[in-house]
Design an enzyme around this catalytic site. Structure first.
Site, PDB file in Angstrom:
ATOM      1  N   TYR A   1     -41.252  78.868  18.066  1.00  0.00           N
ATOM      2  CA  TYR A   1     -41.410  77.414  18.167  1.00  0.00           C
ATOM      3  C   TYR A   1     -42.905  77.192  18.348  1.00  0.00           C
ATOM      4  O   TYR A   1     -43.348  76.625  19.319  1.00  0.00           O
ATOM      5  CB  TYR A   1     -40.599  76.962  19.389  1.00  0.00           C
ATOM      6  CG  TYR A   1     -40.364  75.478  19.574  1.00  0.00           C
ATOM      7  CD1 TYR A   1     -39.734  74.711  18.604  1.00  0.00           C
ATOM      8  CD2 TYR A   1     -40.736  74.851  20.757  1.00  0.00           C
ATOM      9  CE1 TYR A   1     -39.485  73.374  18.816  1.00  0.00           C
ATOM     10  CE2 TYR A   1     -40.484  73.507  20.972  1.00  0.00           C
ATOM     11  CZ  TYR A   1     -39.849  72.771  19.992  1.00  0.00           C
ATOM     12  OH  TYR A   1     -39.600  71.435  20.215  1.00  0.00           O
TER      13      TYR A   1
ATOM     14  N   HIS B   1     -45.356  70.253  15.915  1.00  0.00           N
ATOM     15  CA  HIS B   1     -43.895  70.114  15.856  1.00  0.00           C
ATOM     16  C   HIS B   1     -43.313  69.949  17.260  1.00  0.00           C
ATOM     17  O   HIS B   1     -42.500  69.055  17.509  1.00  0.00           O
ATOM     18  CB  HIS B   1     -43.273  71.327  15.161  1.00  0.00           C
ATOM     19  CG  HIS B   1     -41.773  71.358  15.232  1.00  0.00           C
ATOM     20  ND1 HIS B   1     -40.978  70.455  14.549  1.00  0.00           N
ATOM     21  CD2 HIS B   1     -40.910  72.174  15.905  1.00  0.00           C
ATOM     22  CE1 HIS B   1     -39.702  70.710  14.795  1.00  0.00           C
ATOM     23  NE2 HIS B   1     -39.617  71.747  15.618  1.00  0.00           N
TER      24      HIS B   1
ATOM     25  N   ARG C   1     -38.333  63.144  24.909  1.00  0.00           N
ATOM     26  CA  ARG C   1     -38.686  63.013  26.337  1.00  0.00           C
ATOM     27  C   ARG C   1     -39.806  62.014  26.584  1.00  0.00           C
ATOM     28  O   ARG C   1     -40.175  61.785  27.731  1.00  0.00           O
ATOM     29  CB  ARG C   1     -39.105  64.386  26.887  1.00  0.00           C
ATOM     30  CG  ARG C   1     -37.957  65.362  27.072  1.00  0.00           C
ATOM     31  CD  ARG C   1     -38.444  66.657  27.696  1.00  0.00           C
ATOM     32  NE  ARG C   1     -39.441  67.316  26.854  1.00  0.00           N
ATOM     33  CZ  ARG C   1     -39.135  68.150  25.850  1.00  0.00           C
ATOM     34  NH1 ARG C   1     -37.883  68.430  25.591  1.00  0.00           N
ATOM     35  NH2 ARG C   1     -40.080  68.694  25.129  1.00  0.00           N
TER      36      ARG C   1
ATOM     37  N   GLU D   1     -35.949  73.035   8.174  1.00  0.00           N
ATOM     38  CA  GLU D   1     -37.164  73.331   8.936  1.00  0.00           C
ATOM     39  C   GLU D   1     -38.064  74.208   8.082  1.00  0.00           C
ATOM     40  O   GLU D   1     -37.647  75.274   7.609  1.00  0.00           O
ATOM     41  CB  GLU D   1     -36.833  74.018  10.268  1.00  0.00           C
ATOM     42  CG  GLU D   1     -36.169  73.052  11.256  1.00  0.00           C
ATOM     43  CD  GLU D   1     -36.052  73.599  12.672  1.00  0.00           C
ATOM     44  OE1 GLU D   1     -36.017  74.836  12.835  1.00  0.00           O
ATOM     45  OE2 GLU D   1     -35.997  72.786  13.621  1.00  0.00           O
TER      46      GLU D   1
ATOM     47  N   ASP E   1     -34.988  77.014   8.015  1.00  0.00           N
ATOM     48  CA  ASP E   1     -34.065  77.169   9.139  1.00  0.00           C
ATOM     49  C   ASP E   1     -33.232  75.896   9.254  1.00  0.00           C
ATOM     50  O   ASP E   1     -33.512  75.013  10.065  1.00  0.00           O
ATOM     51  CB  ASP E   1     -34.880  77.427  10.415  1.00  0.00           C
ATOM     52  CG  ASP E   1     -33.993  77.731  11.606  1.00  0.00           C
ATOM     53  OD1 ASP E   1     -32.909  78.286  11.406  1.00  0.00           O
ATOM     54  OD2 ASP E   1     -34.387  77.407  12.737  1.00  0.00           O
TER      55      ASP E   1
ATOM     56  N   GLN F   1     -27.018  69.942  17.640  1.00  0.00           N
ATOM     57  CA  GLN F   1     -28.058  70.492  18.516  1.00  0.00           C
ATOM     58  C   GLN F   1     -28.252  69.634  19.759  1.00  0.00           C
ATOM     59  O   GLN F   1     -28.338  70.135  20.877  1.00  0.00           O
ATOM     60  CB  GLN F   1     -29.379  70.590  17.727  1.00  0.00           C
ATOM     61  CG  GLN F   1     -30.530  71.218  18.489  1.00  0.00           C
ATOM     62  CD  GLN F   1     -31.791  71.328  17.612  1.00  0.00           C
ATOM     63  OE1 GLN F   1     -31.769  70.991  16.429  1.00  0.00           O
ATOM     64  NE2 GLN F   1     -32.886  71.797  18.188  1.00  0.00           N
TER      65      GLN F   1
ATOM     66  N   TYR G   1     -27.531  71.762  23.240  1.00  0.00           N
ATOM     67  CA  TYR G   1     -28.676  72.646  23.454  1.00  0.00           C
ATOM     68  C   TYR G   1     -29.058  72.899  24.912  1.00  0.00           C
ATOM     69  O   TYR G   1     -29.779  73.857  25.198  1.00  0.00           O
ATOM     70  CB  TYR G   1     -29.892  72.155  22.664  1.00  0.00           C
ATOM     71  CG  TYR G   1     -30.762  71.131  23.354  1.00  0.00           C
ATOM     72  CD1 TYR G   1     -31.964  71.519  23.947  1.00  0.00           C
ATOM     73  CD2 TYR G   1     -30.408  69.793  23.387  1.00  0.00           C
ATOM     74  CE1 TYR G   1     -32.778  70.588  24.561  1.00  0.00           C
ATOM     75  CE2 TYR G   1     -31.212  68.863  24.007  1.00  0.00           C
ATOM     76  CZ  TYR G   1     -32.398  69.259  24.588  1.00  0.00           C
ATOM     77  OH  TYR G   1     -33.204  68.345  25.198  1.00  0.00           O
TER      78      TYR G   1
ATOM     79  N   LYS H   1     -27.752  75.923  14.493  1.00  0.00           N
ATOM     80  CA  LYS H   1     -28.640  76.691  13.622  1.00  0.00           C
ATOM     81  C   LYS H   1     -28.035  78.006  13.144  1.00  0.00           C
ATOM     82  O   LYS H   1     -28.703  78.772  12.463  1.00  0.00           O
ATOM     83  CB  LYS H   1     -29.959  76.975  14.352  1.00  0.00           C
ATOM     84  CG  LYS H   1     -30.817  75.719  14.526  1.00  0.00           C
ATOM     85  CD  LYS H   1     -31.894  75.944  15.559  1.00  0.00           C
ATOM     86  CE  LYS H   1     -32.725  74.687  15.754  1.00  0.00           C
ATOM     87  NZ  LYS H   1     -33.700  74.456  14.678  1.00  0.00           N
TER      88      LYS H   1
ATOM     89  N   THR I   1     -29.575  80.304   7.338  1.00  0.00           N
ATOM     90  CA  THR I   1     -31.031  80.314   7.306  1.00  0.00           C
ATOM     91  C   THR I   1     -31.404  80.905   5.954  1.00  0.00           C
ATOM     92  O   THR I   1     -30.943  81.998   5.617  1.00  0.00           O
ATOM     93  CB  THR I   1     -31.609  81.196   8.425  1.00  0.00           C
ATOM     94  OG1 THR I   1     -31.126  80.730   9.687  1.00  0.00           O
ATOM     95  CG2 THR I   1     -33.130  81.148   8.437  1.00  0.00           C
TER      96      THR I   1
ATOM     97  N   THR J   1     -40.814  75.661  13.034  1.00  0.00           N
ATOM     98  CA  THR J   1     -41.228  74.608  12.106  1.00  0.00           C
ATOM     99  C   THR J   1     -42.736  74.424  12.143  1.00  0.00           C
ATOM    100  O   THR J   1     -43.322  74.301  13.219  1.00  0.00           O
ATOM    101  CB  THR J   1     -40.540  73.287  12.496  1.00  0.00           C
ATOM    102  OG1 THR J   1     -39.141  73.520  12.579  1.00  0.00           O
ATOM    103  CG2 THR J   1     -40.832  72.201  11.489  1.00  0.00           C
TER     104      THR J   1
ATOM    105  N   GLU K   1     -38.694  64.818  11.988  1.00  0.00           N
ATOM    106  CA  GLU K   1     -40.026  64.248  12.216  1.00  0.00           C
ATOM    107  C   GLU K   1     -40.421  63.279  11.111  1.00  0.00           C
ATOM    108  O   GLU K   1     -40.998  62.224  11.379  1.00  0.00           O
ATOM    109  CB  GLU K   1     -41.060  65.377  12.289  1.00  0.00           C
ATOM    110  CG  GLU K   1     -40.854  66.338  13.442  1.00  0.00           C
ATOM    111  CD  GLU K   1     -41.622  67.624  13.238  1.00  0.00           C
ATOM    112  OE1 GLU K   1     -41.045  68.580  12.665  1.00  0.00           O
ATOM    113  OE2 GLU K   1     -42.803  67.681  13.632  1.00  0.00           O
TER     114      GLU K   1
END
Ligand code: CA
Length: 433
Positions: free
Chosen positions: A143, A148, A157, A214, A248, A255, A259, A268, A272, A366, A380
């Site tokens: 990640y 991203h 958040r 992704e 991905d 999710q 998650y 996920k 892939t 990503t 995004e």
């Protein structure tokens, strides 16, 4: 401890092959990516892409072409995966690259002048079926793009807590699912799962309504390390054989509900996709660049990087709906945007003593860039569905719909040499009823 690798004659931009390489091809003599292919009724074997052909290494090996090299006498090429080659390590990989580059050099008569062997060993790519190149033992997904992680953090958040407190101190990642990694061209079935619709008190079950891609680049590991023996950052590049493009696929609504607290699971694990040609680290050496500055905060010593181990690889994402005649580009990014580089990922992954094995897949996460059009996911690009993407057909997209074909392309270019990856493509099939 290992020294920084050096360029040699195989990287010379002036080198040309006697095999025709059309302008704009991803596969000039400076690239030489490995894949697994099948042709007619023949069993799978190892090949190298050159121009619009596949060079059949099993046929060349049987003819004694690798005699006197570390590749001789080993069943490496009449195989259905690259794993035996990956297990050999850097000295053998470089010997193979030098030998094959010399054979394909326009000044070399050895194969060029051997009509029978040449015709047997050069297969048009159009008549070859490309297969999953590696038997993947473990798949890890990082990640590592700050842009991203920030975009996702802002959406979920708010801007004040966009990056989690650990993010700038370590390459966040998770252990993914290897069994569902598929080669480009494999259709992807829309998954069903649990979601919690907005405002609902209880979860519902059904097809994902927020299927996403992704944009990632993955690396394949070489010999790896013994359990309990970390790979220090300074030698971590020697653990890397090469790279592929990765999509991905992600079900955002699944999710979102599942998650916490352990991260993505079913969102996920259904597919892939990777590109079929593995572009070697050796081929990408001329395209090394420094990554983003890491001084606020500086990483801990085991992650402290002083060499340029990011790569200038242009990445593009293309979408073609069932109604569109041709695909449209919806994003452009670059591998160099990654905050954590591949040596830091390998060093962090193994610092506990975790053992990497030949053929493990480590994906970047990503790769988004600083601009709006460089975002590497629909989450995004459509800003969580609030800014639908307008397509040339007049259609719009927030997430992927059935029949959509998503393609990622990538290449590095410098001094007139283009080292490309080809593409990874996949079409969305409707969910099972
Ligand atoms: Ca991912």
């Amino acid at each position: 401890m290992s020294s920084s690798p050096v360029l040699d004659a195989t990287h010379d931009p002036r080198r040309r092959s006697w095999v025709p390489v059309p302008p704009g091809s991803d596969f000039p003599i400076q690239n030489l990516p490995y894949g697994i292919f099948r042709c007619g009724g023949s069993p799978p074997r190892v090949g190298i892409a050159i121009g619009e052909f596949v060079l059949d290494l099993a046929t060349l090996d049987a003819a004694g072409i690798f005699r006197g090299t570390p590749l001789d006498g080993q069943p490496l090429f009449e195989r259905a995966s690259l794993n035996p080659l990956l297990a050999l390590g850097g000295a053998a990989w470089r010997a193979a690259r030098r030998r094959i580059s010399d054979l394909l050099d326009e000044a070399s008569p050895e194969l060029q002048g051997n009509e029978r062997l040449r015709d047997a060993a050069l297969v048009p790519q159009a008549s070859a079926t490309l297969m999953l190149p590696v038997e993947i033992g473990d798949y890890t997904d990082f990640y590592s793009s700050r842009e991203h992680a920030t975009n996702v953090g802002v959406m979920f958040r708010g801007p004040d807590n966009a990056l989690m407190p650990n993010w700038l101190h370590l390459p966040v990642g998770y252990h993914g699912r290897a069994s569902s990694v598929v080669v480009s061209g494999t259709p992807v079935r829309r998954p069903c799962g649990q979601t919690l619709p907005d405002g609902a008190a209880a979860p519902a079950f059904g097809p994902s309504r927020q299927l996403d891609f992704e944009l990632e680049v993955g690396l394949f590991t070489g010999p790896g390390n013994a359990l309990g023996q970390p790979i220090p950052l300074a030698g971590a590049h020697e653990a890397i054989f090469g790279f592929v493009l990765v999509n991905d696929w992600s079900a955002r609504d699944i999710q979102k509900w599942e998650y916490q607290p352990l991260g993505p699971f079913l969102a996920k694990n259904f597919a892939t996709s990777i590109s079929p040609w593995v572009v070697t680290l050796d081929a990408l050496l001329p395209f090394r660049v420094a990554g983003p500055r890491q001084d606020d905060p500086a990483p801990l010593p085991y992650l402290s990087e002083s060499e340029p181990w990011s790569f200038d690889i242009a990445l593009e994402v293309w979408l073609k709906t069932a109604r569109m005649g041709e695909r449209a580009r919806i994003a452009r990014s670059n591998h160099r945007h990654l905050y954590w580089n591949v040596r830091q990922q390998v060093a962090h992954h193994t610092v506990t003593g975790c053992n990497l094995r030949p053929g493990d897949l480590l994906a970047s996460g990503t790769i988004s860039g600083p601009t709006k059009d460089s975002r590497g996911s629909l989450l995004e690009l459509s800003w969580r569905g609030t800014e639908p993407l307008a397509l040339p057909s007049g259609e719009t997209r927030t997430f992927l719909e059935d029949g959509d074909e998503l393609t990622i392309t990538g290449f590095a270019a410098k001094d007139g040499v283009r080292v490309g990856f080809g593409e990874v493509a996949g079409t969305v099939l409707p969910a099972h009823p």
